[in-house]
Motif scaffolding. Sequence first.
Motif, short mmCIF file in Angstrom:
data_model
loop_
_atom_site.label_atom_id
_atom_site.label_comp_id
_atom_site.label_asym_id
_atom_site.label_seq_id
_atom_site.Cartn_x
_atom_site.Cartn_y
_atom_site.Cartn_z
N ALA A 61 44.96 33.51 38.62
CA ALA A 61 45.61 33.22 37.27
C ALA A 61 45.99 34.59 38.33
O ALA A 61 45.99 35.61 38.44
CB ALA A 61 44.90 33.42 35.62
N GLY A 62 47.69 34.69 37.99
CA GLY A 62 48.57 35.15 38.10
C GLY A 62 50.00 34.43 38.25
O GLY A 62 50.11 33.67 38.04
N GLN A 63 51.65 35.15 38.13
CA GLN A 63 52.67 34.88 38.53
C GLN A 63 52.57 34.33 39.99
O GLN A 63 52.38 35.47 40.98
CB GLN A 63 53.99 35.61 37.97
N PRO A 64 53.11 32.98 40.51
CA PRO A 64 53.26 32.92 42.16
C PRO A 64 54.54 33.87 42.54
O PRO A 64 54.95 34.39 41.95
CB PRO A 64 53.52 31.70 41.54
N CYS A 65 54.19 33.40 44.03
CA CYS A 65 55.44 34.29 44.67
C CYS A 65 54.90 34.14 45.92
O CYS A 65 54.13 34.25 46.80
CB CYS A 65 54.21 36.50 44.82
N TRP A 66 56.08 33.85 46.19
CA TRP A 66 56.31 33.82 47.72
C TRP A 66 56.84 34.73 48.36
O TRP A 66 57.40 35.76 48.49
CB TRP A 66 57.76 32.84 48.07
N VAL A 67 55.83 34.98 49.61
CA VAL A 67 56.29 36.48 50.97
C VAL A 67 56.38 35.70 52.51
O VAL A 67 55.80 33.85 52.29
CB VAL A 67 54.57 36.61 50.58
N GLU A 68 57.14 35.84 53.10
CA GLU A 68 57.75 35.22 54.12
C GLU A 68 58.01 36.16 55.25
O GLU A 68 58.48 37.38 54.59
CB GLU A 68 58.66 34.59 54.08
N GLY A 69 58.04 36.20 56.51
CA GLY A 69 58.55 37.95 57.00
C GLY A 69 58.24 36.66 58.28
O GLY A 69 57.49 35.83 59.00
N TRP A 92 45.03 39.07 51.22
CA TRP A 92 44.41 39.21 50.44
C TRP A 92 44.35 40.36 48.80
O TRP A 92 44.78 41.06 49.18
CB TRP A 92 42.57 39.40 50.26
N GLU A 93 44.32 39.96 47.88
CA GLU A 93 44.89 40.72 46.64
C GLU A 93 43.57 40.39 45.45
O GLU A 93 43.16 39.81 45.51
CB GLU A 93 46.04 40.32 45.92
N CYS A 94 43.96 41.44 44.39
CA CYS A 94 43.22 40.74 43.12
C CYS A 94 44.76 39.46 42.51
O CYS A 94 45.68 39.07 42.56
CB CYS A 94 43.26 42.25 42.35
N ASP A 95 43.82 39.10 40.66
CA ASP A 95 44.28 38.78 39.88
C ASP A 95 45.01 38.45 39.11
O ASP A 95 45.28 40.40 39.11
CB ASP A 95 43.32 37.75 39.03
N GLU A 96 45.37 38.03 38.21
CA GLU A 96 46.44 38.76 37.03
C GLU A 96 46.30 40.26 36.51
O GLU A 96 46.22 40.59 35.60
CB GLU A 96 47.21 38.11 36.59
N ASP A 97 44.65 39.70 36.11
CA ASP A 97 43.37 40.68 35.70
C ASP A 97 43.02 42.10 36.12
O ASP A 97 42.10 43.15 35.65
CB ASP A 97 42.45 39.89 34.87
N GLY A 98 43.56 42.10 37.26
CA GLY A 98 43.47 43.66 38.48
C GLY A 98 42.12 43.13 39.45
O GLY A 98 41.19 44.20 39.50
N PHE A 99 41.39 41.53 39.65
CA PHE A 99 40.68 41.90 39.97
C PHE A 99 39.92 41.09 40.90
O PHE A 99 40.56 39.81 41.04
CB PHE A 99 38.89 41.16 38.78
N TYR A 100 39.32 41.49 41.88
CA TYR A 100 39.14 40.32 43.14
C TYR A 100 38.10 39.26 42.92
O TYR A 100 37.45 39.47 42.11
CB TYR A 100 38.80 41.37 44.41
N ASP A 101 38.21 39.15 43.54
CA ASP A 101 37.63 37.46 44.20
C ASP A 101 36.07 37.83 44.00
O ASP A 101 34.77 37.29 42.88
CB ASP A 101 37.34 35.80 44.04
N VAL A 102 35.49 38.85 44.54
CA VAL A 102 34.01 39.09 44.61
C VAL A 102 33.80 40.04 43.81
O VAL A 102 32.40 40.24 43.52
CB VAL A 102 34.11 39.97 46.15
N GLN A 103 34.42 40.43 43.02
CA GLN A 103 34.01 41.00 41.18
C GLN A 103 34.11 40.43 40.31
O GLN A 103 33.03 41.01 39.52
CB GLN A 103 34.93 41.97 41.01
N TYR A 104 33.57 38.68 40.87
CA TYR A 104 33.36 38.37 39.59
C TYR A 104 31.92 37.78 39.95
O TYR A 104 31.43 37.49 41.81
CB TYR A 104 34.37 36.93 39.30
N PRO A 105 30.67 37.04 39.33
CA PRO A 105 29.77 36.67 39.44
C PRO A 105 29.14 35.07 39.78
O PRO A 105 27.92 34.84 39.77
CB PRO A 105 28.94 37.04 37.94
N ASP A 106 30.24 34.64 39.49
CA ASP A 106 30.67 33.33 40.19
C ASP A 106 30.24 33.21 41.70
O ASP A 106 30.57 31.37 41.86
CB ASP A 106 31.30 32.13 39.48
#
Length: 300
Positions: A133-141, A159-173
């Motif tokens: 979850a989060g606001q879509p962001c276009w990154v280029e360079g 790699w980055e966190c979601d809009e709640d401030g959590f990385y995927d590895v911080q979730y149990p699923d």
Amino acid sequence: MTTAGTRTSPEQATVEDQLVDAVVASFDGAPDPRLKQVMQSLVRHLHAFIRDVRLTEAEWNTAIEFLTTAGHITDDKRQEFVLLSDVLGASMQTIAVNNQAYQGATEATVFGPFFVADAPEIPLGGDISGGAAGQPCWVEGTVTDTDGNPVPRARIEVWECDEDGFYDVQYPDERMAGRAHLHTDADGRYRFWGLTPVPYPIPDDGPVGMMLNAVGRSPLRAAHLHFMVTAEGLRTLVTHIFVDDDPQLAIGDSVFGVKDSLITPFVQQSSGTPTPDGRDLGGSSWASARFDIVLAPVDV
């Protein structure tokens, strides 16, 4: 028992000096000269610290308990010792020593504890969010060397966190989200969809968090997006970019990772604004950022 600020007698100082000398000498026979240098310097600095603050036995026990707890909480998804290194500035100092400035090469910063090897590959213009979850962001360079030559087929890990401030590895699923890798094209260009970074706290439910709380320090990191860029013959770059209007920048980053050259405009685009690749965002607002990367030669 002496305490911090208490002068030691000449006799006591001699006892302490003799111990330092004995421990340093115990490494004289190390067959690896570099290992010998590191261990002897470590001993000198460690003993100097103990003597400087006149460390009490209770404080020594607390330190051992702290390190033991850090070991117990560390697993294949959480590295409390990396976190400890980060908040003490040791990670950034090591990076500074090993990534000397060179002819406009992009500055490095902390690796962080949430990198995962073998993240999925996406095509140029693909989406790293993986449903996060989060606001879509276009990154280029672009990726170039310090002479301005484009670097084709450079591998870019993001790699980055979601809009709640959590990385995927911080979730149990076992989800894989907010991370991927891609390669630059023949002209050294790259582009992808991600999420607009947000500030978040480093994991503060363990011993490192307890330490920060005890000394009145915030666990918050400034909003950022991680990059690791590798290319043959060029120095691997581990860095991230920071959101220019993030209020946390004025307060501070808990791991000292911010560098002015890495603060990047994330331009807000209103809903309905056409996207660079024609993607339909369903009326959602989005952001865009440009980050041109310059890699130093591998031998500097």
